[in-house]
Enzyme design. Sequence first.
Site, mmCIF file in Angstrom:
data_model
loop_
_atom_site.group_PDB
_atom_site.id
_atom_site.type_symbol
_atom_site.label_atom_id
_atom_site.label_comp_id
_atom_site.label_asym_id
_atom_site.label_seq_id
_atom_site.Cartn_x
_atom_site.Cartn_y
_atom_site.Cartn_z
ATOM 1 N N ASP A 127 0.829 -1.199 0.000
ATOM 2 C CA ASP A 127 0.000 0.000 0.000
ATOM 3 C C ASP A 127 0.867 1.255 0.000
ATOM 4 O O ASP A 127 2.003 1.235 0.430
ATOM 5 C CB ASP A 127 -0.897 0.030 1.241
ATOM 6 C CG ASP A 127 -2.012 -0.985 1.142
ATOM 7 O OD1 ASP A 127 -2.475 -1.245 0.021
ATOM 8 O OD2 ASP A 127 -2.399 -1.514 2.195
ATOM 9 N N MET B 24 -9.828 7.835 9.203
ATOM 10 C CA MET B 24 -10.328 8.348 7.916
ATOM 11 C C MET B 24 -11.275 9.536 8.062
ATOM 12 O O MET B 24 -12.208 9.685 7.280
ATOM 13 C CB MET B 24 -11.022 7.212 7.131
ATOM 14 C CG MET B 24 -10.021 6.189 6.637
ATOM 15 S SD MET B 24 -10.767 4.811 5.787
ATOM 16 C CE MET B 24 -11.031 3.661 7.114
ATOM 17 N N LYS C 105 -4.167 2.718 -2.459
ATOM 18 C CA LYS C 105 -5.455 3.269 -2.900
ATOM 19 C C LYS C 105 -5.830 4.540 -2.139
ATOM 20 O O LYS C 105 -6.997 4.762 -1.875
ATOM 21 C CB LYS C 105 -6.568 2.245 -2.668
ATOM 22 C CG LYS C 105 -6.455 1.020 -3.523
ATOM 23 C CD LYS C 105 -7.613 0.096 -3.249
ATOM 24 C CE LYS C 105 -7.486 -0.454 -1.851
ATOM 25 N NZ LYS C 105 -8.685 -1.081 -1.347
#
Length: 254
Positions: free
Chosen positions: A34, A163, A55
């Site tokens: 990642d 997030m 991503k």
Amino acid sequence: MGRVVFIGAGPGAADLITVRGAHLLAQAEVVLFDALTDPALRNLAPRARWINVGKRGFCDSIGQSLINALLVKHANERNVVVRLKGGDPSVFGRLEEELEALAHAGIECEVVPGVTAAIAAAAATQRPLTRRGQGRSVSLTTAMTREGRLLAVRTADTEVYYMAGRQLAALSRRLLACGWTGDAPASVVSRAGWSDTLHSDHTVSNLGRAAMLHAGRPTVVTVGAGAAPISHATRAAAAAAVGGTAIADSASPN
Ligand code: SAH
């Protein structure tokens, strides 16, 4: 046919990977990694083929189904394929989809845990997530629903939001709406576990002020019991116990 080892890389510096993770990474022929993982981890598997499948919302996007397909393809061609994930693979890491795809293809898997961002933030700020008498429960929550809506429901004495870095003002309103008081402590940490970690202290009502400081950086927000600095009395006692000096008040940046 080979096997796939999911390894938690930890939140930052390469030396936060576990010894088991490093050992298995060294055996990898292919590593799918990642964007958040430390480039220095490559030194642990210099001969492997490293494929970036990160991503992050504002970087190149590779669909989850493509990652699943790549895992199956490489596992069919190699003995050891590593799927290296930031933090811990089981925490907001889409592990479920990848395990399912591999199980469907009959490919053997192993999961090696890693240090998740909430734990790294607690370590960076020296703020234990649980507190005797005040903090008996901890929740790890993503502020974003699958549909991209911001949602907060009070579930624990200490809550860590992942997030939410780009919607801190909205998170503040949600937290107030779900029962947190405006003066409840909120600790914001970005790039926990890296050498350029930033930390700022807020309350639930003025959490939005953290937005500029942490903009563009992976950020966790800790709210409630585990967000408060430990008391001076506790710090002095802890320092005395180890023969050191009491640590300074929480600073920003950390
Ligand atoms: N599996 C990861 C989480 C992936 S979701 C883990 O266990 O930590 C990505 C979110 O994790 C980011 O939006 C941010 O909220 C958080 N995050 C990841 N790395 C971080 C870090 N070093 N410091 C603070 N937050 C981080």
